[in-house]
Design a protein around this motif. Structure first.
Motif, PDB file in Angstrom:
ATOM      1  N   TRP A   1       2.315  -0.039   4.509  1.00  0.00           N
ATOM      2  CA  TRP A   1       3.111  -0.823   3.556  1.00  0.00           C
ATOM      3  C   TRP A   1       4.459  -0.163   3.300  1.00  0.00           C
ATOM      4  O   TRP A   1       5.467  -0.851   3.150  1.00  0.00           O
TER       5      TRP A   1
ATOM      6  N   ALA B   1       6.782  -0.850   6.221  1.00  0.00           N
ATOM      7  CA  ALA B   1       7.316  -2.215   6.110  1.00  0.00           C
ATOM      8  C   ALA B   1       8.377  -2.285   5.006  1.00  0.00           C
ATOM      9  O   ALA B   1       9.433  -2.908   5.178  1.00  0.00           O
ATOM     10  N   LYS B   2       8.103  -1.633   3.878  1.00  0.00           N
ATOM     11  CA  LYS B   2       9.068  -1.624   2.771  1.00  0.00           C
ATOM     12  C   LYS B   2      10.365  -0.955   3.218  1.00  0.00           C
ATOM     13  O   LYS B   2      11.456  -1.471   2.958  1.00  0.00           O
TER      14      LYS B   2
ATOM     15  N   ALA C   1      11.559  -0.705   6.172  1.00  0.00           N
ATOM     16  CA  ALA C   1      12.256  -1.594   7.109  1.00  0.00           C
ATOM     17  C   ALA C   1      13.044  -2.653   6.344  1.00  0.00           C
ATOM     18  O   ALA C   1      14.206  -2.935   6.670  1.00  0.00           O
ATOM     19  N   LEU C   2      12.431  -3.222   5.319  1.00  0.00           N
ATOM     20  CA  LEU C   2      13.127  -4.233   4.515  1.00  0.00           C
ATOM     21  C   LEU C   2      14.290  -3.625   3.729  1.00  0.00           C
ATOM     22  O   LEU C   2      15.352  -4.247   3.600  1.00  0.00           O
ATOM     23  N   VAL C   3      14.111  -2.396   3.229  1.00  0.00           N
ATOM     24  CA  VAL C   3      15.197  -1.735   2.499  1.00  0.00           C
ATOM     25  C   VAL C   3      16.335  -1.382   3.470  1.00  0.00           C
ATOM     26  O   VAL C   3      17.506  -1.427   3.081  1.00  0.00           O
TER      27      VAL C   3
ATOM     28  N   VAL D   1      17.139  -3.292   6.011  1.00  0.00           N
ATOM     29  CA  VAL D   1      17.825  -4.584   6.164  1.00  0.00           C
ATOM     30  C   VAL D   1      18.738  -4.828   4.962  1.00  0.00           C
ATOM     31  O   VAL D   1      19.895  -5.239   5.112  1.00  0.00           O
ATOM     32  N   LEU D   2      18.227  -4.555   3.752  1.00  0.00           N
ATOM     33  CA  LEU D   2      19.027  -4.709   2.541  1.00  0.00           C
ATOM     34  C   LEU D   2      20.242  -3.783   2.576  1.00  0.00           C
ATOM     35  O   LEU D   2      21.355  -4.175   2.201  1.00  0.00           O
TER      36      LEU D   2
ATOM     37  N   LEU E   1      14.527 -10.622   0.209  1.00  0.00           N
ATOM     38  CA  LEU E   1      14.146  -9.238   0.503  1.00  0.00           C
ATOM     39  C   LEU E   1      13.477  -8.583  -0.701  1.00  0.00           C
ATOM     40  O   LEU E   1      12.451  -7.904  -0.549  1.00  0.00           O
TER      41      LEU E   1
ATOM     42  N   LEU F   1       9.846  -9.811  -1.032  1.00  0.00           N
ATOM     43  CA  LEU F   1       8.973  -9.188  -0.038  1.00  0.00           C
ATOM     44  C   LEU F   1       8.698  -7.714  -0.353  1.00  0.00           C
ATOM     45  O   LEU F   1       7.563  -7.239  -0.221  1.00  0.00           O
ATOM     46  N   ILE F   2       9.727  -7.007  -0.784  1.00  0.00           N
ATOM     47  CA  ILE F   2       9.574  -5.583  -1.120  1.00  0.00           C
ATOM     48  C   ILE F   2       8.630  -5.415  -2.303  1.00  0.00           C
ATOM     49  O   ILE F   2       7.726  -4.567  -2.275  1.00  0.00           O
TER      50      ILE F   2
END
Length: 145
Positions: free
Chosen positions: A85, A88-89, A91-93, A95-96, A132, A135-136
């Motif tokens: 998790w 994945a977090k 990766a999203l951060v 992107v942000l 984002l 999802l985070i």
């Protein structure tokens, strides 16, 4: 100070940093939506340039940096680096953070009167941080992996 106190302070500062960063990430593209409509060289356009630069330099950039610092500290203290998790977090951060960099570039373009994007473009970009963030937060609360 015991480790638990350090963890709680890091968590507190991480949450405050995230709130400030997200507020800036929501507001910056919204300013750009209105800036597009301002005539180049007008008082209104120059005012937007100042607002965008100050928001980026005084709130957005420091909040992103402190979010990363306190978030990584929390991950280290909590021993979460092996957890899916968190991967994945992160990766999203990332992107942000990439969006943050893109918006920084847009601020520079507006400052130089080089913007070539429409208000519609910035309205759409304005929704990306919300998705984002959702999802985070889901990853942090449910830790599905």
């Amino acid at each position: 100070m015991v480790m638990t106190d350090l963890y709680l302070w890091a968590k507190t500062l991480h949450i405050v940093s995230v709130v400030a960063w997200m507020a800036a990430m929501f507001y910056l593209p919204r300013l750009m939506v209105y800036h597009v409509a301002a005539e180049r060289g007008s008082v209104q356009s120059e005012t937007f340039k100042v607002m965008e630069r100050r928001l980026l330099k005084l709130i957005c950039n420091p909040a992103m940096i402190s979010t990363w610092i306190f978030g990584l500290l929390l991950a280290w203290q909590g021993g979460f680096f092996a957890d899916g998790w968190l991967h994945a977090k992160l990766a999203l951060v990332l992107v942000l953070s990439g969006l943050h960099g893109f918006l920084s570039r847009c601020v520079k373009d507006f400052a130089a009167d080089r913007n070539r994007r429409s208000a519609r473009f910035y309205r759409i970009i304005n929704e990306v941080p919300t998705v984002l963030l959702l999802l985070i937060v889901i990853l942090v609360i449910f830790k599905p992996m």
